[in-house]
Enzyme design. Structure first.
Site: not given
Ligand code: NAP
Length: 433
Positions: A129, A132, A136, A190, A205, A302
């Protein structure tokens, strides 16, 4: 008996998910009738994370394989992102008989159907869920809420960063570059904004949503994509004169010949509800053959809104583990129908907004009108705001409905004209909202 959860990734989404699971544990238990217990958390720098208070026996590790091996974990949350290690983790978890909740749009857009087949074969669940439009619940809407309908169109604003940039250009008449660097300073964009401003994030998405909505096997490569870099403040001034605004519109529509898919800056009427989606919000408009129009709005990203989506998926999967669901069907299952093959974007028809930047001289409009007429494109209006600089004069021609094919051919013919300062910008003017 509770259901055990292991979270891999403690960034934005992982930390939001963990916070909700801990702070809202009582509510969740009341709603489910049993508890969701976090048994392991994993990140590369797990030792430096500012985590909410967790019981001592919760495993904290940098090695995701340890989470997988934990005997009391039933569901793995993959919130790492990307298509490398995340895919390895998901496939290994399913092979180990564990269900998976993921927020990974990139991976699911490319390999969703295949991973779902693997989940089915392993007798586990794969929930996505959060992948995307963060907060929502659009997957649930398409899979459950309006599953009885036949979707004929899906339109969305699916990238918060580009929507924030566009709405700030609109509000403050500042350039794309200055708003982007401000957004980067404030942490809204970013350091490498390519995926957001070039439309690639929105494209993943849309690929996922359109696959679910239309039952067609789609990948991001099927979607015509254009980013927002070329939008100028003056485009909003002209759009407003036309009682329109500009948004990075994701659209998927069914036609008799196939599916038209695009992510591109588009003019939409100011009276349309989509035009009021501003800042980092997302929205999705779904048109059904029977139920007609429905609209969904909320935070697109978020830690907490996305965390809600992950936790809600966890609850759904936990219920299933507890009470069983023998006839689990892939959300991609109706891809077998294969009714709506993707069409080239050149088949699209719409009125167009054509913006030219020229070094002013007599005869330009007549020259442009001549080329457009040659390609059977009728002019609707010519708009020209007072300008001080005759060496860089932006003006706009709007057209009657024309095919993208003809518009491209005409603009190609015009592109050599020595009065042009840059190549013309063409945006469809969306109707019907
Ligand atoms: N950000 C959003 O609001 C949002 C919304 C919808 C969907 N998403 C999706 O959700 C996913 C995560 O996004 P995010 O924004 O949370 O990313 P993020 O802030 O970059 O967090 C990624 C996490 O993964 C960990 N990680 C990376 N490589 C690893 C490994 N080899 N072993 C263990 N842990 C590892 C990182 O560890 P460290 O912290 O220690 O580096 C970090 O804690 C993505 O697929 C993104 O597209 C994000």
């Amino acid at each position: 008996m509770d259901i055990g959860v292991g979270i891999v990734g403690l960034g934005n989404v992982g930390s939001g998910t963990l916070q909700i699971l801990i702070e809202n544990a009582r509510q969740i238990r009341e709603k489910l009738g049993f508890a969701l217990s976090v048994r392991a958390v994993c990140a590369r720098n797990v030792a430096n994370k500012d985590l909410p208070p967790l019981p001592d026996d919760v495993l904290r590790t940098t090695n995701w394989r340890e989470v997988l091996r934990h005997p009391e974990i039933d569901v793995i949350v993959e919130v790492v992102g990307g298509t490398g290690m995340a895919a390895e983790l998901i496939e290994a978890a399913m092979r180990a008989g564990k269900s998976v909740v993921t927020a990974n749009k990139e991976l699911m857009a490319i390999r969703g159907a295949e991973l779902w087949a693997a989940a089915n074969a392993a007798g586990v669940n794969l929930a996505m869920e959060a992948s995307v439009a963060g907060g929502i619940p659009i997957h649930t809407v398409l899979r459950e809420g309006i599953a009885g309908d036949r979707v004929t169109g899906l339109f969305g604003i699916l990238n918060g960063t580009s929507n924030y940039i566009l709405t700030e250009i609109e509000k403050r008449s500042c350039s794309f570059e200055s708003i982007l660097s401000e957004a980067q300073r404030l942490g809204y964009a970013e350091a490498d904004p390519t995926a957001d401003v070039e439309g690639f994030d929105a494209r993943s998405k849309l690929a996922l949503l359109a696959a679910l909505a239309f039952g067609e096997k789609l990948t991001p490569a099927d979607i015509y994509t254009e980013g927002i870099r070329r939008i100028l403040p003056v485009d909003f001034q002209y759009a407003h004169q036309l009682k329109q605004t500009i948004r990075l519109l994701c659209s998927a529509r069914q036609t008799a010949e196939g599916l038209l898919l695009s992510v591109r800056p588009s003019l939409i009427p100011q009276s349309a509800i989509l035009s009021h989606v501003s800042g980092s919000y997302n929205a999705i408009w779904v048109r059904g053959a029977y139920g007609e129009d429905t609209f969904y709005y909320g935070r697109g990203a978020g830690p907490r809104p996305t965390g809600v989506a992950v936790v809600s998926d966890l609850m759904r999967v936990a219920r299933e583990i507890r009470f069983g669901s023998p006839d689990r069907v892939s959300p991609f299952a109706h891809e077998r129908l294969g009714e709506y093959k993707p069409l080239p974007v050149t088949a699209f028809e719409s009125p167009y907004y054509l913006r030219f930047r020229v070094e002013d001289r007599p005869g330009i409009i007549a020259a442009l009108a001549g080329v457009l007429a040659k390609h059977k494109i009728s002019l609707d209006a010519v708009l020209q705001l007072p300008a001080e600089n005759w060496r860089d004069l932006p003006f706009v021609i709007t057209t009657e409905p024309a095919s993208e094919h003809s518009v491209r051919a005409a603009l190609h013919e015009i592109s050599d004209a020595d009065f042009l300062i840059e190549s013309p910008l063409a945006m469809p003017m969306e109707r019907g909202f």
